[in-house]
Write a protein that holds these residues in place. Structure first.
Motif, PDB file in Angstrom:
ATOM      1  N   GLY A  43       0.821  -1.208   0.000  1.00  0.00           N
ATOM      2  CA  GLY A  43       0.000   0.000   0.000  1.00  0.00           C
ATOM      3  C   GLY A  43       0.851   1.254   0.000  1.00  0.00           C
ATOM      4  N   LEU A  44       1.853   1.279   0.855  1.00  0.00           N
ATOM      5  CA  LEU A  44       2.720   2.451   0.944  1.00  0.00           C
ATOM      6  C   LEU A  44       3.489   2.672  -0.364  1.00  0.00           C
ATOM      7  CD1 LEU A  44       4.159   2.170   4.570  1.00  0.00           C
ATOM      8  CD2 LEU A  44       2.387   3.702   3.728  1.00  0.00           C
ATOM      9  N   VAL A  45       4.003   1.556  -0.913  1.00  0.00           N
ATOM     10  CA  VAL A  45       4.753   1.671  -2.167  1.00  0.00           C
ATOM     11  C   VAL A  45       3.839   2.170  -3.283  1.00  0.00           C
ATOM     12  CG1 VAL A  45       5.990   0.381  -3.929  1.00  0.00           C
ATOM     13  CG2 VAL A  45       6.428  -0.081  -1.515  1.00  0.00           C
ATOM     14  N   MET A  46       2.615   1.632  -3.322  1.00  0.00           N
ATOM     15  CA  MET A  46       1.677   2.052  -4.352  1.00  0.00           C
ATOM     16  C   MET A  46       1.308   3.520  -4.183  1.00  0.00           C
ATOM     17  SD  MET A  46       1.604  -0.164  -6.330  1.00  0.00           S
ATOM     18  CE  MET A  46       0.553  -0.809  -7.531  1.00  0.00           C
ATOM     19  N   ALA A  47       1.227   3.969  -2.924  1.00  0.00           N
ATOM     20  CA  ALA A  47       0.907   5.374  -2.671  1.00  0.00           C
ATOM     21  C   ALA A  47       1.986   6.248  -3.299  1.00  0.00           C
ATOM     22  CB  ALA A  47       0.824   5.645  -1.177  1.00  0.00           C
ATOM     23  N   LYS A  48       3.229   5.822  -3.099  1.00  0.00           N
ATOM     24  CA  LYS A  48       4.343   6.575  -3.676  1.00  0.00           C
ATOM     25  C   LYS A  48       4.225   6.581  -5.209  1.00  0.00           C
ATOM     26  CE  LYS A  48       8.116   8.855  -3.361  1.00  0.00           C
ATOM     27  NZ  LYS A  48       8.158  10.100  -2.625  1.00  0.00           N
ATOM     28  N   ALA A  49       3.931   5.394  -5.759  1.00  0.00           N
ATOM     29  CA  ALA A  49       3.815   5.286  -7.212  1.00  0.00           C
ATOM     30  C   ALA A  49       2.701   6.192  -7.720  1.00  0.00           C
ATOM     31  CB  ALA A  49       3.556   3.834  -7.611  1.00  0.00           C
ATOM     32  N   LEU A  50       1.572   6.185  -7.032  1.00  0.00           N
ATOM     33  CA  LEU A  50       0.455   7.025  -7.459  1.00  0.00           C
ATOM     34  C   LEU A  50       0.853   8.498  -7.408  1.00  0.00           C
ATOM     35  CD1 LEU A  50      -2.626   5.375  -5.708  1.00  0.00           C
ATOM     36  CD2 LEU A  50      -2.234   5.588  -8.159  1.00  0.00           C
ATOM     37  N   ARG A  51       1.582   8.851  -6.371  1.00  0.00           N
ATOM     38  CA  ARG A  51       1.996  10.246  -6.226  1.00  0.00           C
ATOM     39  C   ARG A  51       2.938  10.656  -7.354  1.00  0.00           C
ATOM     40  NH1 ARG A  51       0.205  14.552  -3.789  1.00  0.00           N
ATOM     41  NH2 ARG A  51       0.384  13.959  -1.618  1.00  0.00           N
ATOM     42  N   VAL A  52       3.808   9.705  -7.727  1.00  0.00           N
ATOM     43  CA  VAL A  52       4.801  10.052  -8.748  1.00  0.00           C
ATOM     44  C   VAL A  52       4.191  10.034 -10.154  1.00  0.00           C
ATOM     45  CG1 VAL A  52       6.968   9.347  -9.830  1.00  0.00           C
ATOM     46  CG2 VAL A  52       6.726   9.265  -7.348  1.00  0.00           C
ATOM     47  N   PHE A  53       3.344   9.015 -10.416  1.00  0.00           N
ATOM     48  CA  PHE A  53       2.889   8.852 -11.799  1.00  0.00           C
ATOM     49  C   PHE A  53       1.495   9.412 -12.077  1.00  0.00           C
ATOM     50  CE2 PHE A  53       5.932   5.325 -11.201  1.00  0.00           C
ATOM     51  CZ  PHE A  53       6.888   5.779 -12.099  1.00  0.00           C
ATOM     52  N   VAL A  54       0.615   9.368 -11.099  1.00  0.00           N
ATOM     53  CA  VAL A  54      -0.771   9.758 -11.381  1.00  0.00           C
ATOM     54  C   VAL A  54      -1.104  11.137 -10.820  1.00  0.00           C
ATOM     55  CG1 VAL A  54      -3.181   9.091 -11.236  1.00  0.00           C
ATOM     56  CG2 VAL A  54      -1.407   7.332 -11.339  1.00  0.00           C
ATOM     57  N   PHE A  55      -0.970  11.269  -9.505  1.00  0.00           N
ATOM     58  CA  PHE A  55      -1.311  12.555  -8.897  1.00  0.00           C
ATOM     59  C   PHE A  55      -0.049  13.393  -8.840  1.00  0.00           C
ATOM     60  CE2 PHE A  55      -4.332   9.468  -7.319  1.00  0.00           C
ATOM     61  CZ  PHE A  55      -5.521  10.079  -7.654  1.00  0.00           C
ATOM     62  N   LYS A  56       0.390  13.777 -10.031  1.00  0.00           N
ATOM     63  CA  LYS A  56       1.660  14.465 -10.140  1.00  0.00           C
ATOM     64  C   LYS A  56       1.571  15.878  -9.606  1.00  0.00           C
ATOM     65  CE  LYS A  56       2.470  12.333 -14.359  1.00  0.00           C
ATOM     66  NZ  LYS A  56       2.622  12.441 -15.757  1.00  0.00           N
ATOM     67  N   GLY A  57       2.644  16.587  -9.767  1.00  0.00           N
ATOM     68  CA  GLY A  57       2.637  17.992  -9.395  1.00  0.00           C
ATOM     69  C   GLY A  57       3.134  18.190  -7.992  1.00  0.00           C
ATOM     70  N   GLU A  58       3.196  19.448  -7.637  1.00  0.00           N
ATOM     71  CA  GLU A  58       3.761  19.785  -6.344  1.00  0.00           C
ATOM     72  C   GLU A  58       2.917  19.252  -5.204  1.00  0.00           C
ATOM     73  OE1 GLU A  58       5.354  23.487  -4.963  1.00  0.00           O
ATOM     74  OE2 GLU A  58       5.601  24.086  -7.054  1.00  0.00           O
ATOM     75  N   ASP A  59       3.595  18.971  -4.136  1.00  0.00           N
ATOM     76  CA  ASP A  59       2.884  18.550  -2.938  1.00  0.00           C
ATOM     77  C   ASP A  59       2.016  19.684  -2.425  1.00  0.00           C
ATOM     78  OD1 ASP A  59       3.959  16.147  -2.926  1.00  0.00           O
ATOM     79  OD2 ASP A  59       5.283  16.440  -1.192  1.00  0.00           O
ATOM     80  N   GLU A  60       0.895  19.294  -1.909  1.00  0.00           N
ATOM     81  CA  GLU A  60       0.064  20.278  -1.239  1.00  0.00           C
ATOM     82  C   GLU A  60       0.836  20.775  -0.015  1.00  0.00           C
ATOM     83  OE1 GLU A  60      -4.329  21.205  -1.119  1.00  0.00           O
ATOM     84  OE2 GLU A  60      -3.347  19.721  -2.355  1.00  0.00           O
ATOM     85  N   PRO A  61       0.875  22.074   0.196  1.00  0.00           N
ATOM     86  CA  PRO A  61       1.616  22.529   1.384  1.00  0.00           C
ATOM     87  C   PRO A  61       0.976  21.995   2.657  1.00  0.00           C
ATOM     88  CG  PRO A  61       0.439  24.349   0.351  1.00  0.00           C
ATOM     89  CD  PRO A  61       0.325  23.187  -0.571  1.00  0.00           C
ATOM     90  N   PHE A  62       1.820  21.704   3.614  1.00  0.00           N
ATOM     91  CA  PHE A  62       1.332  21.216   4.893  1.00  0.00           C
ATOM     92  C   PHE A  62       1.362  22.394   5.859  1.00  0.00           C
ATOM     93  CE2 PHE A  62       2.140  19.364   9.072  1.00  0.00           C
ATOM     94  CZ  PHE A  62       1.255  18.301   9.125  1.00  0.00           C
ATOM     95  N   VAL A  63       0.305  23.146   5.850  1.00  0.00           N
ATOM     96  CA  VAL A  63       0.193  24.271   6.765  1.00  0.00           C
ATOM     97  C   VAL A  63      -1.123  24.072   7.468  1.00  0.00           C
ATOM     98  CG1 VAL A  63       0.102  26.753   7.008  1.00  0.00           C
ATOM     99  CG2 VAL A  63       1.379  25.754   5.135  1.00  0.00           C
ATOM    100  N   MET A  64      -1.060  23.776   8.732  1.00  0.00           N
ATOM    101  CA  MET A  64      -2.272  23.335   9.392  1.00  0.00           C
ATOM    102  C   MET A  64      -2.389  24.015  10.746  1.00  0.00           C
ATOM    103  SD  MET A  64      -3.030  19.375   9.989  1.00  0.00           S
ATOM    104  CE  MET A  64      -1.723  19.408  11.164  1.00  0.00           C
ATOM    105  N   GLU A  65      -3.580  24.433  11.060  1.00  0.00           N
ATOM    106  CA  GLU A  65      -3.760  25.018  12.387  1.00  0.00           C
ATOM    107  C   GLU A  65      -3.756  23.900  13.425  1.00  0.00           C
ATOM    108  OE1 GLU A  65      -7.468  26.976  13.172  1.00  0.00           O
ATOM    109  OE2 GLU A  65      -6.731  27.796  15.063  1.00  0.00           O
ATOM    110  N   MET A  66      -3.138  24.164  14.573  1.00  0.00           N
ATOM    111  CA  MET A  66      -3.251  23.240  15.693  1.00  0.00           C
ATOM    112  C   MET A  66      -4.269  23.869  16.631  1.00  0.00           C
ATOM    113  SD  MET A  66      -0.723  20.965  15.247  1.00  0.00           S
ATOM    114  CE  MET A  66       0.708  20.597  16.202  1.00  0.00           C
TER     115      MET A  66
END
Lengths: 75, 718
Positions: B489-512
């Protein structure tokens, strides 16, 4: 210096946000832009995420994002 | 006004008499849902989606002092100028939809940041009321807000309320009503920075000279909108001849503003202006001696929960507790429900004379829908847990702790909760993925959730591992199955991120958010609405699906075989032989059913993996529910009532198949499409049927490739 270089509990003022588009807008919507007061509260194992306080809001950022924020430390 | 004195029919009349449409806007964590509860007195809440997107839309209608209030809850956003789906939905609604009053809810204990949104809303120039929520908490914290002064600056009514204690709630509705009734909209007295003000005055003067008019706006408001590039205003004024003269002036003014702000990014300029305004207002109206007590308390709790060494163990312990409760505690009512469904099926069955109809209702509908109802207790417990995590503010801490690890695989820290839930049942896991706010993160998590082997697949693993390996080894094999599923699952997530849901990472800016104790009412509301939406699904989609599966496994009826066997059965007297023949008949019938035909038809597809048509049919029937795989194998290998411990099925499998086939089968089960119930939830959560098609292709191809590899490697080894 960068926001990520601050040590715990050190206070600083934001000088510049070296980001554009979405990230810049997101940071701004929390009030994190030039002139804001910031302070590092905590960071996670391996410093991959940091918790900061912007004025009176607690925010979590990734390290890469914290590196884009230029600050000047208050003494 | 007394309600008994008014004409009720008139109030209930839907064609507009006295209906006030209120758009409820506010930042996240300001207690908006709780306020809705308090305002509507717990009236029925309509939950739907904003058109075209999977953003929850909540609408409440209720009556207050002879007026119908129609409250539309906009998604909680920090800004309405941003890129997220929620922000776009909120903005689109506020700018283009028809409503009467904006009710802006803010957190009194965090006024300055909340005002950022308030200022954005004011620039829309609509009738507006500001509710300073959590007034009780602010008082306790020693925060004093000068509401009169705030009212003067913003030019709109400002009220202190508390959704928790009910303070000011009635007055708030009265005020909204009053604003709705008033002929004129009041105007704000917000002042921008000097360079911007200068340009505003210039353009206002020009507009005044030309006697210009736009809606009920003052020319100052038009000037601000033009300078801050409000698209809607440009669109509306596009054909107005005055624009010919205005354009050069605007260009000139913007040039000045750019020079002063040292940037040409109008959004940034806007944000800077708004931040300065918010800071200025806070300075003027806020009286706070020291840092608020609740914030100090939050920091103290964080120093334990986010501790470098303790943070993760504490979290794992809490998770373990939640899942223990979900799957151990949830199993108790599960047994009762199961026997109740069984009894209900028998009861209904005994009252239906027609055999086919009985089979459809009892075997098809009651069993199919019942299998889904069975998970209701687990889902309710899990939801109480998740609602607690969310409303107390701990969920954001979880993301903070785990993001470092998950981000390496292209996932988000919050993905952890749905992923672990997936080991229990994929259905609630898909629903738990809702806590992920970013679309990409959520889709990737949804796509790989099936790789976390759910509880219903355990019997299949137990059966196959038990048939081919000794007891000690079988346990290790089971463990290996679960671990490799998760890793895959984790490996596939990486693959999906690289090949399918491409583009920049969504910024991680989150209110606590600050830690808060949730109210029972809010918890109840969250859990109730989730349970209802789950049950609705069971009643509709899954009902139809169970009927379809029942039909495919029972039809077409082959009269010839039936006659042949009923003759044979009638001839034998020995009870054992009779049962054996009946089983044979069942197997023959299944073989000739549509399901069997599909199995045979798809045999070539499965042949390279070592599967015969029986295994193929079992896999396909597993699409209905994974529990069915074992029972189907039981029927097809004619051993009657089969479960994972049935000796004879194990023996038969051991005789008929070999280790490579068994491993290949286990791998396929581990990866391929989740059951019908889960798939339908997936389709809904992902946001459309096309995603189901993607999931089908993604899982089938992955399952096939991995099974093929395992089969061929195992053939060499064993």
């Amino acid at each position: 210096m960068k926001l990520s270089d601050l040590s715990k509990n050190q206070e600083a003022v934001v000088l510049r946000v070296n980001a554009s588009g979405e990230l810049k807008q997101r940071l701004a919507s929390f009030g994190l832009l030039k002139g804001a007061n910031v302070k590092i509260i905590d960071c996670s194992l391996g410093k991959s995420t940091v918790e900061i306080m912007v004025d009176s809001t607690l925010l979590a950022l990734r390290r890469e994002e914290a590196e884009k924020i230029e600050v000047s430390a208050k003494d | 006004m007394d309600c008994n004195s008014c004409d009720y029919n008139k109030v209930k009349n839907k064609d507009g008499i006295g209906e006030i449409k209120v758009a409820l806007a506010g930042q996240p964590n300001v207690g908006k849902s709780m306020l809705i509860n308090a305002l509507s007195g717990g009236n029925r809440v309509k939950v739907g989606n904003f058109s075209g997107v999977t953003v929850d839309k909540m609408e409440v209608c209720f009556e207050h002092h002879c007026h119908l209030f129609d409250l539309i809850d906009l998604p909680g956003t920090y800004s309405i100028d941003g890129f997220t789906k929620e922000e776009k939905v909120a903005k689109d609604f506020l700018v283009n939809e028809d409503y009467d009053v904006i009710l802006n809810v803010v957190d009194s204990t965090n006024l300055q940041r909340n005002l950022l949104l308030t200022v954005e809303l004011l620039e829309l120039n609509k009738k507006m009321v500001l509710a300073l929520n959590m007034a009780d908490e602010a008082r306790k914290d020693g925060i004093k807000i000068d509401t009169k002064q705030l009212q003067k600056i913003l030019g709109i009514p400002v009220l202190q309320v508390s959704a928790k204690t009910g303070e000011g709630v009635d007055e708030l509705l009265d005020k909204v009503h009053e604003v709705f009734d008033s002929q004129e909209r009041s105007h704000s007295n917000i002042i921008y920075s000097d360079p911007v003000e200068e340009e505003i005055i210039k353009i206002t003067k020009f507009l005044n000279e030309r006697g210009f008019n736009y809606k009920d706006w003052t020319n100052r408001e038009v000037a601000i909108a033009l300078l801050l590039e409000q698209e809607k205003v440009y669109k509306d004024l596009h054909d107005n001849p005055i624009m010919v003269e205005l354009y050069p002036q605007i260009v000139d003014s913007l040039e000045h503003i750019y020079t002063h702000h040292e940037t040409k990014d109008i959004k940034e300029i806007k944000a800077t202006e708004h931040a300065a305004i918010a800071r200025g207002i806070a300075l003027e109206v806020l009286n706070q001696k020291s840092q608020s007590k609740s914030l100090t308390l939050t920091q103290k709790i964080d120093s334990i929960l986010l501790n470098k060494y303790l943070g993760i163990p504490i979290f794992l312990f809490l998770m373990w507790g939640l899942f223990w409760l979900t799957f151990e505690f949830g199993n108790v009512p599960m047994e009762y429900i199961n026997s109740a469904i069984g009894a209900f099926g028998d009861f209904v069955g005994s009252h239906i004379a027609n055999e086919n109809l009985r089979s459809l209702i009892v075997d098809g509908i009651i069993n199919g829908v019942g299998a889904v109802l069975l998970f209701l207790p687990n889902i309710i417990i899990l939801y109480i847990g998740i609602a607690l995590l969310e409303t107390t503010g701990y969920m954001s801490r979880v993301a903070f702790l785990l993001d470092g690890f998950f981000h390496k695989f292209g996932l988000h820290g919050k993905s952890f909760i749905p992923l672990v839930t997936g080991f229990g049942c994929t259905v609630p896991a898909y629903m738990a993925a809702r806590t992920l706010k970013s679309e990409k993160d959520r889709l990737i998590t949804l796509f790989i959730l099936g790789f976390m082997s759910c509880g219903a697949r355990l019997p299949i693993y137990v059966l196959f591992a038990g048939a081919f390996f000794s007891e000690q080894v079988a346990g290790n094999i089971l463990f290996l199955i679960y671990i490799s599923g998760a890793l895959l699952g984790l490996v596939m997530a990486k693959a999906l991120r690289v090949f399918v849901f491409k583009g920049e990472d969504e910024p991680f800016v989150m209110e606590m958010p600050k830690y808060r104790l949730p109210t029972l009412r809010l918890l109840w509301h969250t859990v109730y609405s989730n349970a209802v939406s789950y049950l609705k699904k069971a009643g509709t989609f899954i009902l139809v699906a169970s009927m379809a599966v029942w039909f495919a496994s029972n039809y077409p009826k082959n009269k010839h075989i039936q006659q042949q066997y009923s003759q044979k059965i009638a001839q034998v007297t020995d009870a054992k032989a009779k049962i054996k023949l009946e089983k044979e008949l069942k197997a023959k019938e299944l073989e000739n059913s549509y399901l069997g035909q599909i199995g045979k038809f798809s045999e070539p597809f499965f042949a390279p993996l070592g599967f015969n048509w029986r295994l193929s049919v079992a896999l396909e029937s597993g699409l209905a529910a994974k529990e069915v795989v074992v029972s189907t194998l039981g029927v097809l290998y004619s051993v009657g009532e089969a479960d994972e411990n049935s000796k004879s099925l194990k023996d038969i499998l051991h005789k008929e198949l070999n280790i490579p086939i068994a491993l290949s089968f286990i791998v396929f089960v581990m990866i391929y499409l989740p059951c019908f119930a889960a798939s339908s939830v997936f389709t809904k959560e992902a946001g459309g049927f096309k995603y189901f098609v993607y999931l089908f292709i993604f899982t089938t191809v992955t399952a096939w490739v991995f099974s093929f590899a395992v089969y061929n490697i195992a053939k060499v080894i064993f």
